[in-house]
Scaffold this motif. Sequence first.
Motif, PDB file in Angstrom:
ATOM      1  N   ASP A 195       0.799  11.636  18.386  1.00 54.20           N
ATOM      2  CA  ASP A 195       1.842  10.611  18.208  1.00 54.20           C
ATOM      3  C   ASP A 195       1.510   9.628  17.088  1.00 54.20           C
ATOM      4  N   LEU A 196       0.579   9.974  16.206  1.00 53.75           N
ATOM      5  CA  LEU A 196       0.201   9.072  15.114  1.00 53.75           C
ATOM      6  C   LEU A 196       1.415   8.794  14.222  1.00 53.75           C
ATOM      7  N   LYS A 197       1.578   7.511  13.814  1.00 55.54           N
ATOM      8  CA  LYS A 197       2.733   7.116  12.993  1.00 55.54           C
ATOM      9  C   LYS A 197       2.313   6.038  12.016  1.00 55.54           C
ATOM     10  N   VAL A 198       3.189   5.771  11.060  1.00 53.39           N
ATOM     11  CA  VAL A 198       2.926   4.748  10.051  1.00 53.39           C
ATOM     12  C   VAL A 198       2.840   3.382  10.731  1.00 53.39           C
ATOM     13  N   GLY A 199       1.820   2.628  10.333  1.00 57.11           N
ATOM     14  CA  GLY A 199       1.611   1.308  10.914  1.00 57.11           C
ATOM     15  C   GLY A 199       0.531   1.280  11.984  1.00 57.11           C
ATOM     16  N   ASP A 200       0.102   2.456  12.481  1.00 56.53           N
ATOM     17  CA  ASP A 200      -0.958   2.497  13.503  1.00 56.53           C
ATOM     18  C   ASP A 200      -2.288   2.078  12.900  1.00 56.53           C
ATOM     19  N   LYS A 201      -3.068   1.369  13.684  1.00 60.86           N
ATOM     20  CA  LYS A 201      -4.406   0.972  13.284  1.00 60.86           C
ATOM     21  C   LYS A 201      -5.391   2.066  13.724  1.00 60.86           C
ATOM     22  N   VAL A 202      -6.246   2.484  12.799  1.00 60.72           N
ATOM     23  CA  VAL A 202      -7.230   3.522  13.101  1.00 60.72           C
ATOM     24  C   VAL A 202      -8.587   3.102  12.561  1.00 60.72           C
ATOM     25  N   GLU A 203      -9.639   3.614  13.201  1.00 60.06           N
ATOM     26  CA  GLU A 203     -11.002   3.340  12.772  1.00 60.06           C
ATOM     27  C   GLU A 203     -11.453   4.454  11.838  1.00 60.06           C
ATOM     28  N   VAL A 204     -12.029   4.045  10.681  1.00 58.79           N
ATOM     29  CA  VAL A 204     -12.458   5.025   9.696  1.00 58.79           C
ATOM     30  C   VAL A 204     -13.858   4.662   9.232  1.00 58.79           C
ATOM     31  N   LEU A 205     -14.559   5.689   8.752  1.00 56.99           N
ATOM     32  CA  LEU A 205     -15.890   5.507   8.174  1.00 56.99           C
ATOM     33  C   LEU A 205     -15.791   5.732   6.674  1.00 56.99           C
ATOM     34  N   ILE A 206     -16.339   4.775   5.894  1.00 60.91           N
ATOM     35  CA  ILE A 206     -16.331   4.914   4.442  1.00 60.91           C
ATOM     36  C   ILE A 206     -17.459   5.861   4.074  1.00 60.91           C
ATOM     37  N   ASP A 207     -17.080   7.116   3.810  1.00 58.26           N
ATOM     38  CA  ASP A 207     -18.072   8.119   3.418  1.00 58.26           C
ATOM     39  C   ASP A 207     -18.579   7.838   2.000  1.00 58.26           C
ATOM     40  N   ILE A 208     -17.621   7.734   1.061  1.00 58.19           N
ATOM     41  CA  ILE A 208     -17.963   7.476  -0.346  1.00 58.19           C
ATOM     42  C   ILE A 208     -17.005   6.392  -0.857  1.00 58.19           C
ATOM     43  N   ARG A 209     -17.591   5.342  -1.445  1.00 56.15           N
ATOM     44  CA  ARG A 209     -16.760   4.233  -1.919  1.00 56.15           C
ATOM     45  C   ARG A 209     -15.888   4.667  -3.099  1.00 56.15           C
ATOM     46  N   GLU A 210     -16.422   5.543  -3.925  1.00 56.46           N
ATOM     47  CA  GLU A 210     -15.653   5.998  -5.085  1.00 56.46           C
ATOM     48  C   GLU A 210     -16.263   7.307  -5.553  1.00 56.46           C
ATOM     49  N   ASP A 211     -15.501   8.409  -5.421  1.00 53.83           N
ATOM     50  CA  ASP A 211     -16.014   9.697  -5.862  1.00 53.83           C
ATOM     51  C   ASP A 211     -15.811   9.860  -7.365  1.00 53.83           C
TER      52      ASP A 211
END
Length: 657
Positions: free
Chosen positions: A110-126
Amino acid sequence: MAEEKTTAEVVETAEVQQETKEVKTETPAQDPKEFLENFDWDKYEQGIEKVDDSKLKEFETLVAKNFVDTADEEVVTGTVVYLTDREAIIDINAKSEGVISLNEFRYNPDLKVGDKVEVLIDIREDKSGQLVLSHRKARTIMAWDRVNAAHDKEEVVSGFVKCRTKGGMIVDVFGIEAFLPGSQIDVKPIRDYDQYVNKTMEFKVVKINHEFKNVVVSHKALIEADIEEQKKEIISQLEKGQVLEGVVKNITSYGVFIDLGGVDGLVHITDLSWSRINHPNEVVELDQKLNVVILDFDENKSRIQLGLKQLEKHPWDALSDEIKIGDKVKGRVVVIADYGAFIEVVEGVEGLIHVSEMSWSTHLRSAQDFVKVGDEVEAVVLTLDREDRKMSLGIKQLTPDPWTDITTKYPVGSRHKGIVRNFTNFGVFVELEEGIDGLIYISDLSWTKKIKHPSEFTAVGETLEVEVLELDVEGRKLSLGHKQTTDNPWDKYENEFAVDTIHKAAITEIVDKGATIDFNDDITAFVPQRHLEKEDGKKLGKGEEAEFKIIEFNKDFKRVVASHTAIFREEERRNVKAAVKRQAASADEAKPTLGDANEALQALKDKMEAGSKKEAVGFLSSYLKSPDKHQGFFYCIIRKSKVFLSPLAPACIGKNF
């Protein structure tokens, strides 16, 4: 001029910049002279325009509030700003948005635009300048933190049962796969694990292995606390003889565990039914509700002994009064032991048929030779004790006693044929007919063979001809013999191998104290060690043939002793006897006569009369020492100065003294 030119260029440049700013800010035109007077040449040279300090602080506040410092391996919260068929665009207030595959959000369709999700920054800039994010990794890190916190605080967590595995279930807890052992699903054993698959349940984290990243959860732990309270309440009300309703929780080979509502009790297999059963599942089944009675419990009431059969009347109390000693009854064999078989006459009432009551034979056999479990048999009631609830039965009483006319059928001296049924160290049991067994002692098997064990002579099942030797009607004992059915060959051998007879044979075997020789198939003689000596002083060896003389023959003990040495020693003895006779004859010729004695006495008397005592004694001594004269003719007595001589009686002549 140069300085003015430079100034003009600066002014021109400043005017251009100012015009640019005026275009952007739409500020009114400024007088060049005034502008030059207020122009900051230092900042111009450094290429920096001075900014008001208050504006700088305002800018820093906005940056700290809205801009995320995108450090690697950091978990942050982002917002879904756009969704495609394969990806989700996440804004974390960085210079650019991150892209995450929708595969990482399969748990959340049910993921939709506006949902808050937790993410891990793998690479700041590839390499392409793209911000690389991972929701799966962030969710795992956050899940471990939440699992550890739940374990430390003993909190209840919710998990999704994904599948069944060996020994338990796999549960998704905060995105981590945890193990739910089968014993931790419920307080009672679970037989069907599949009923919990794809269900969301509450659990308690009971164990975490940080090294191997393993998590163990338990659903049982959540309900044990409530059960413990119920258990204490139930235990406090327990009393012996109390009847309670319970549910069959588990069945084992030795009994049944009953759930009394949080408290478990055991009904032993012997307390399930008055009848004998082989396994509890013959009486009860799992999840069955039934009433039980409390028989006993320990001081802490942690072990409760229950009974099921005690709720019914004892079968012995309901046994018909018509059954009495001597009656014939029918029953089913329920148990077999070496000493007998138990027969269930009616349900819960058993009688014992001892093995001695199964056959008229006195030869003891196992009960399994007569009956097996499940057989329907008829028997006669021998004893009946209603108070002690014991009954003994017999089968052989249904047939006539074969020993009734035993003296007529098997008189002493009669010969019969029987079947070998069993061996003992001392003999063989032979069955003449059903119920009539006789014993052949090992010494009555053969006239000639020395048998150490009956198996050397016959085998079980063979037929032997026997002769009745003794008959004990009261003791029901029959003594038989097999060798008596043939003539005793030792009667013939008594003459053939009499003492002093000589026979030729070879040494069969050398033993410790001598050797053995076989004269024929029946006669084996023993030769002592000292009788193996040959005439040249050497001894006979194995296989060497020689003549032997019988020096002992015992028919009763079947003992024959022979000697080789005795043959040539006999000749020596004859020669010795002849020599002795010749020597005796020579000695007789040399014996002194009475005339010789008279002559000696007269010579001695002459010496005495001449008064020469010394000469008389010397004469007598010389006479007695003479080898040609016998020394027993005289006694010599010397007293003081006289010598008295007395001739012996004529009867003493020729004897030594």
